[in-house]
Design an enzyme around this catalytic site. Structure first.
Site: not given
Length: 273
Positions: A158, A48, A184
């Site tokens: 997650e 990310h 998540d």
């Protein structure tokens, strides 16, 4: 064991939670600032973060040695669980790799195979850079002989599928750390974190992961969004905790300074998470 693996050493000593930070901004100077903050490790976020996912090698190969030069463990979260990505991160000299969005024990086994040299796995040998991220610098033979036991293979729990199979995943040989991505995880089990509020169902899922990890004799990590939250999960028994993220630190520091300059009340801790 390869010398200079600060996070691995902290796990072996098992005296307190190992505290680290997240790097999402590219640049060697950013890496060094984070690494000199008194942490055990810095996670270079190629999933990310603004650490090029397409040309990931350039930024990652700069960050990893910069972190290691400060006597801190460089870790890399790769964008996906593809084997070539694992190889490139370890060949850069990462002391461990973190794989996002795991779903099954079978996937965990494939990750271990990509991260380990034979006979435990199928990782190829040949990087001229990996050895230089340890102190003293090992020979290539020493690196080959010690890497499998020294480098950490970490997976993120997650997804709902991973949560349902967490006991099986924790039991996979070669998986060292189960790392919880609460955002998540909350999204995928139907209990998202909204305005920083974690619902009881998400807390129960987190407790289940920690319990399964401990029963398997592995280590459990947690992504916290503030120092206070990091302390909370350290007290719960987590072994590895991210206490800060470079981008939110910058945002929060600017907001605090500008608010003070304008005579306004400062923002709450945690940046914009």
């Amino acid at each position: 064991m390869l010398q200079g693996c600060v996070l691995k050493d902290a796990f072996v000593k098992n005296e307190a939670p190992s505290i680290g930070v997240w790097q999402t901004l590219p640049g060697q100077n950013v890496s060094r600032i984070l690494a000199r903050a008194g942490v055990d490790w810095v996670m270079v976020d190629c999933e990310h973060g603004n650490i090029d996912a397409i040309d990931v090698d350039a930024a990652m190969h700069e960050a990893v040695p910069a972190i290691a030069s400060c006597g801190v463990s460089p870790l890399v979260r790769i964008p996906d669980m593809q084997g070539w990505m694992i190889k490139r991160a370890l060949d850069a000299g990462a002391h461990g790799i973190l794989i996002p969005l795991l779903r099954s024990a079978e996937e965990a086994k494939k990750i271990v195979a990509a991260a380990k040299f034979p006979p435990q796995g199928r990782r190829g040998l040949g990087s001229p850079f990996a050895m230089e991220r340890f102190s003293p610098v090992p020979s290539m033979t020493e690196y080959l002989q010690q890497a499998n036991d020294s480098l950490l293979t970490m997976v993120q729990i997650e997804t709902k599928e991973a949560l349902d199979a967490v006991e099986e995943i924790a039991a996979v040989p070669g998986i060292d750390v189960l790392f919880i991505g609460p955002f998540d995880l909350g999204n995928n089990i139907g209990h998202p974190i909204l305005d920083g509020v974690m619902k009881p169902e998400l807390e129960q899922a987190i407790d289940r992961i920690l319990d399964a990890t401990n029963k398997a004799g592995k280590k459990c990590g947690f992504f916290a969004t503030s120092g206070e939250q990091a302390r909370k999960y350290g007290d719960k028994g987590f072994h590895m905790i991210s206490a800060a993220l470079d981008t939110t630190l910058l945002q929060a520091s600017l907001d605090t300074s500008l608010s003070a300059a304008r005579g306004q009340e400062g923002p709450k801790a945690g940046g914009r998470y």
